[in-house]
Structures are given as C-alpha cells and as structure tokens.
Enzyme design. Structure first.
Site, PDB file in Angstrom:
ATOM      1  N   CYS A 156       0.387  -1.834   0.179  1.00  0.00           N
ATOM      2  CA  CYS A 156       0.172   0.310   0.174  1.00  0.00           C
ATOM      3  C   CYS A 156       0.674   1.379  -0.169  1.00  0.00           C
ATOM      4  O   CYS A 156      -0.097   2.175  -0.621  1.00  0.00           O
ATOM      5  CB  CYS A 156      -1.079   0.174   0.887  1.00  0.00           C
ATOM      6  SG  CYS A 156      -1.845  -1.168   0.965  1.00  0.00           S
TER       7      CYS A 156
HETATM    8  N1  COA Z   1     -20.182  -8.859   8.531  1.00  0.00           N
HETATM    9  C1  COA Z   1     -20.630  -9.110   9.670  1.00  0.00           C
HETATM   10  N2  COA Z   1     -19.545  -8.934  10.714  1.00  0.00           N
HETATM   11  C2  COA Z   1     -18.660  -9.355  10.823  1.00  0.00           C
HETATM   12  C3  COA Z   1     -17.615  -9.299   9.415  1.00  0.00           C
HETATM   13  C4  COA Z   1     -18.683  -9.337   7.910  1.00  0.00           C
HETATM   14  N3  COA Z   1     -18.437  -9.395   6.796  1.00  0.00           N
HETATM   15  N4  COA Z   1     -16.198  -9.255   9.095  1.00  0.00           N
HETATM   16  C5  COA Z   1     -16.126 -10.169  10.378  1.00  0.00           C
HETATM   17  N5  COA Z   1     -17.207  -9.504  11.191  1.00  0.00           N
HETATM   18  C6  COA Z   1     -17.774 -10.049  12.395  1.00  0.00           C
HETATM   19  C7  COA Z   1     -15.876 -10.666  13.859  1.00  0.00           C
HETATM   20  O1  COA Z   1     -15.846 -12.288  13.187  1.00  0.00           O
HETATM   21  C8  COA Z   1     -16.150 -10.603  14.744  1.00  0.00           C
HETATM   22  O2  COA Z   1     -17.008 -11.257  15.557  1.00  0.00           O
HETATM   23  P1  COA Z   1     -16.853 -11.980  17.128  1.00  0.00           P
HETATM   24  O3  COA Z   1     -16.553 -10.167  17.963  1.00  0.00           O
HETATM   25  O4  COA Z   1     -17.762 -12.782  17.494  1.00  0.00           O
HETATM   26  O5  COA Z   1     -14.837 -12.975  17.038  1.00  0.00           O
HETATM   27  C9  COA Z   1     -16.426  -8.984  14.446  1.00  0.00           C
HETATM   28  O6  COA Z   1     -17.674  -8.294  13.119  1.00  0.00           O
HETATM   29  C10 COA Z   1     -15.520  -7.973  14.768  1.00  0.00           C
HETATM   30  O7  COA Z   1     -14.705  -8.649  13.766  1.00  0.00           O
HETATM   31  P2  COA Z   1     -13.224  -7.703  13.984  1.00  0.00           P
HETATM   32  O8  COA Z   1     -12.443  -8.083  13.161  1.00  0.00           O
HETATM   33  O9  COA Z   1     -12.876  -6.988  14.567  1.00  0.00           O
HETATM   34  O10 COA Z   1     -13.331  -5.978  13.058  1.00  0.00           O
HETATM   35  P3  COA Z   1     -12.535  -4.518  13.362  1.00  0.00           P
HETATM   36  O11 COA Z   1     -13.516  -3.730  14.078  1.00  0.00           O
HETATM   37  O12 COA Z   1     -10.864  -5.350  13.231  1.00  0.00           O
HETATM   38  O13 COA Z   1     -12.708  -4.597  11.613  1.00  0.00           O
HETATM   39  C11 COA Z   1     -11.308  -4.286   9.464  1.00  0.00           C
HETATM   40  C12 COA Z   1     -11.919  -5.465  10.694  1.00  0.00           C
HETATM   41  C13 COA Z   1     -10.578  -4.583   8.977  1.00  0.00           C
HETATM   42  C14 COA Z   1     -12.662  -3.526   9.403  1.00  0.00           C
HETATM   43  C15 COA Z   1     -10.621  -3.645  10.500  1.00  0.00           C
HETATM   44  O14 COA Z   1     -10.229  -4.395  11.622  1.00  0.00           O
HETATM   45  C16 COA Z   1      -9.354  -2.899   9.987  1.00  0.00           C
HETATM   46  O15 COA Z   1      -9.875  -1.612   8.732  1.00  0.00           O
HETATM   47  N6  COA Z   1      -8.420  -3.048  10.389  1.00  0.00           N
HETATM   48  C17 COA Z   1      -7.033  -2.307   9.584  1.00  0.00           C
HETATM   49  C18 COA Z   1      -7.358  -2.880   8.188  1.00  0.00           C
HETATM   50  C19 COA Z   1      -5.868  -2.209   7.468  1.00  0.00           C
HETATM   51  O16 COA Z   1      -5.996  -1.163   7.210  1.00  0.00           O
HETATM   52  N7  COA Z   1      -5.065  -3.186   6.710  1.00  0.00           N
HETATM   53  C20 COA Z   1      -4.920  -2.869   5.729  1.00  0.00           C
HETATM   54  C21 COA Z   1      -5.360  -3.110   4.029  1.00  0.00           C
HETATM   55  S1  COA Z   1      -3.853  -2.964   3.092  1.00  0.00           S
END
Ligand code: COA
Length: 375
Positions: A156
């Site tokens: 990225c």
């Molecule tokens: N729909 C519904 N629920 C979902 C889901 C979806 N599409 N995806 C995940 N969940 C659930 C998870 O299973 C988890 O359930 P649990 O609490 O029962 O375990 C819950 O929602 C929270 O998931 P989590 O992964 O902890 O969510 P989050 O708030 O961390 O958001 C991201 C996920 C990926 C959006 C976030 O962590 C993020 O943006 N991180 C930075 C990533 C990034 O910038 N990466 C760079 C890529 S280059």
C-alpha cells in the site's frame, strides 16, 4: 541538487461498481451454498457453518460504501467469487499497462506535458500481473518515452515510495521528469469468499508526474519539500503467492494464504501510532508544526484509522476538508488511495499551503511526502 515538483496527477476509475448491498447478497448466497453442501457435517458438529456478512458491519467497521472493479460479474457469481479477466496474447497490451496509460495520459494532460518530455516510468503497485518484462517498460514503450522504466512493490505504500525514488533521481540529476503509475487491480488478490475482508478492496489506477521544479510554471504544481519512508517487518498483512509456489507440495492448491490475509485488529492498533509518529517527526524535522499543514491526503483503508491518525497529527479532529476521504466510494485501492485523495482535493489550496500525502500498509510500510503549493 534540483528542486522537484508534482505537476500532474491522473486517475483511471473502472466503470463497474459493487455496492455493499450487492457484495453482501452474493457473499451470503455463496456461504449458504457452502453450508448446504456440508449440512451433514455441520449437523454432526464436525464443521462450523460459514457466518454471513452484513452491510451494517461493513460501513461501521470501515466506512466503505462501494468499490469500483474491473469485472463485477465473476466477483458476484456465488459459484466463482473472483473476477473474469480474460488472458491477453503476448503481443497485446497487458491489463496493468492499459489502465496505467489511461491514468498517465490524464496526468500528462493536467501538467500540460507530452510523453516525449518524460525520462522514465516507475510502475509502483502492490502486485504485478507478471514477473517480467516490467510493466513500466511496456508503458514506456506504449507512450513513446525514451529512457528507462522499472517496477517496484511496497504494497500500500508503493506510490509514496515511488515518489521518493523518483524525487531522489530528479534531485540528483539522473532524470529530469518521471512518470509514476499505480495500477491496482486488487480484485485479483482479494479473497471475496472471506467475510472478514471481502469488502476491503477496489480497483483503480493513479499516475503522478514529477519534474524538476525549475522547469515548472507555478500553476497548480506542488513542490516536494521532503519525503520520508519507513518500514518495520510484520506478518500481520501477508500474501504468500510467489514464484516458488510450484516447488512446494500443496502450494498449487486453492489455498487461503495465497491471497491477501491480515490480522485487521492488530494492523489497526500498530499502524496508527507508527504513522502518526512518522508524520509528526517528518514535519518537525522540516521546521513545520501541524498548525502549518492545510491538508492531509491519507491512505484510504479505514475511516476509523484515518480519523485517529488525523487527530493525533493535528491534535484535534480534522475537518472533512482538511482530511478528505475517498474510501466510501473507492474502498481500499492500496497504493493509489492517497493519490486519488490528493488528485481530487488539492486544486483549491492557496499558493504556499503545505500538505502531506501519507500511505501505510503491508511490510509494515509507511511513506510521508510533504508538499507545498507553488505560485
Ligand atoms: N459482517 C459481519 N460481521 C463480521 C464481518 C462481516 N463482513 N466481518 C467480520 N465480522 C465479525 C467478526 O467475525 C467479529 O465477530 P466476533 O466479535 O464474534 O469475533 C466482529 O465482526 C468484529 O470483527 P473484527 O475483525 O474484530 O472487526 P474490526 O472492527 O477490527 O474491523 C477491519 C475489521 C478489517 C475493518 C479493521 O480491523 C481494519 O480496517 N483494520 C485495518 C486494516 C487495514 O487497514 N489493513 C490494511 C490493508 S492494506
């Protein structure tokens, strides 16, 4: 040493879009098919059903509302779940070169330059569609640019690292004008069958033209005040696909680790302080305080991350104008995100205004480019 300026930017945006509603409907249809196929195992407690996705979660967790893609038919087909991008012959223009040429043409036009004034092409992207020859050299030939081209990948952060590489060459005199292209066909390395990440990415291509500052008539150009790159190794964002794949037993199978995978929570927690510190240190070392900065063009991965980084850098909540987001419409377009924001939201700045283009992502990697509007 020569001064360096960004004189033009361009964006290729694919026509096709996928809304969260369309994405969730297709993923849920896929999950239900898989669950129906293993109903007996699930019933016997030997397998867990695939959980369903939800629009509410996606918007709340990321701020993303839709994404552009090169092909939505394959992605949304519950029996397929990846794009259809037909193979091209070796004598045809490759897909990454094609979208690069579109974005490059727009950047050149905006700068009022023609391709024969460019000395080099850098293709900086988070994945390249082949090992060699370099996409950059194909773009160079298609545009009729004399000189040289090469590909580079810092995930990225590819665009800002590309800007630093190009700026250093222009400063030192090895090139006078360099075109950087960021063709990001993220739909090819995204796992659309995983609800944890199926909403994250979108496709796009950006281009940036850098020139010697003394060759430039102020206009809408931005002088590059300073660039700074930082990397710290982390496995929290990873893709194991690579040229040794076929040498390893089982690696040619449809394996989850051969596509983008991440520990999203850890990335969020670890990258926010790393980026805020990088930006603050970079500004301070250039005699600038956050109050001197009119605009932050941040990497477009997650709205919550950007809100936090902006808050830490400015010491208060940034306004939408100060820190524009495009991720609601484009999703995470890897290295292109901060360049889209810069390209769309920079013309209105007054001469002398400072801004920072900042990327972050796998590696970990982070790049900061301090710019000043010329005029
Ligand atoms: N729909 C519904 N629920 C979902 C889901 C979806 N599409 N995806 C995940 N969940 C659930 C998870 O299973 C988890 O359930 P649990 O609490 O029962 O375990 C819950 O929602 C929270 O998931 P989590 O992964 O902890 O969510 P989050 O708030 O961390 O958001 C991201 C996920 C990926 C959006 C976030 O962590 C993020 O943006 N991180 C930075 C990533 C990034 O910038 N990466 C760079 C890529 S280059």
């Amino acid at each position: 040493m020569h001064g360096v300026a960004i004189t033009g930017t361009g964006i290729f945006t694919p026509d096709q879009t996928i809304t969260n509603a369309e994405l969730v409907a297709s993923y849920n249809a896929y999950a239900e098919r898989v669950n129906a196929g293993m109903a007996a195992e699930i019933q016997a407690g030997r397998a867990e059903p695939l959980p369903l996705s939800s629009e509410e979660f996606i918007v709340k967790a990321s701020g993303i509302e839709r994404r552009h893609v090169m092909d939505k038919s394959g992605i949304l087909d519950p029996a397929r779940m990846y794009p259809v991008l037909p193979e091209r012959g070796e004598d045809e223009l490759s897909l990454m070169a094609e979208i690069s040429i579109d974005a490059a043409g727009k950047a050149l036009k905006r700068a009022g330059r023609s391709a024969d004034m460019v000395d080099a092409v850098i293709c900086a992207a988070s994945n390249h569609e082949r090992a060699y020859p370099a996409i950059a050299i194909e773009v160079q030939q298609a545009l009729g640019i004399r000189g040289f081209g090469f590909d580079m990948n810092v995930a990225c952060s590819s665009a800002t690292f590309g800007i630093q590489a190009a700026a250093d060459m222009i400063r030192a005199g090895s090139a006078r004008s360099i075109l950087i292209v960021n063709p990001e066909i993220t739909s090819g390395h995204q796992e659309w069958r995983d609800r944890d990440c199926h909403f994250i990415f979108g496709d796009v291509c950006t281009a940036v033209l850098l020139e010697r500052a003394e060759d430039v008539e102020a206009g809408s150009a931005f002088e590059i005040v300073s660039t700074r790159c930082l990397t710290e190794f982390s496995n929290n964002i990873r893709n194991n696909n690579g040229f040794l794949r076929r040498t390893r037993d089982g690696h040619m199978a449809d394996r989850r680790d051969m596509l983008f995978h991440q520990e999203g929570r850890k990335v969020f927690k670890q990258v926010v302080p790393m980026v805020a510190e990088l930006m603050l240190g970079h500004l301070a070392d250039n005699g600038l305080s956050p109050a001197d900065v009119s605009r932050l063009w941040l990497h477009q991965a997650n709205k919550g991350m950007n809100d936090l980084i902006g808050h830490r850098v400015l010491g208060r909540e940034p306004t939408r104008k100060e820190q524009p987001n495009v991720l609601q419409d484009y999703a995470n377009t890897s290295s292109a995100g901060s360049i889209i924001a810069f390209s769309m939201y920079s013309d209105d700045l007054a001469p002398g205004s400072y801004g920072v283009i900042c990327s972050f992502g796998a590696g970990y990697s982070a790049g900061s480019v301090i710019v000043r509007k010329m005029g």
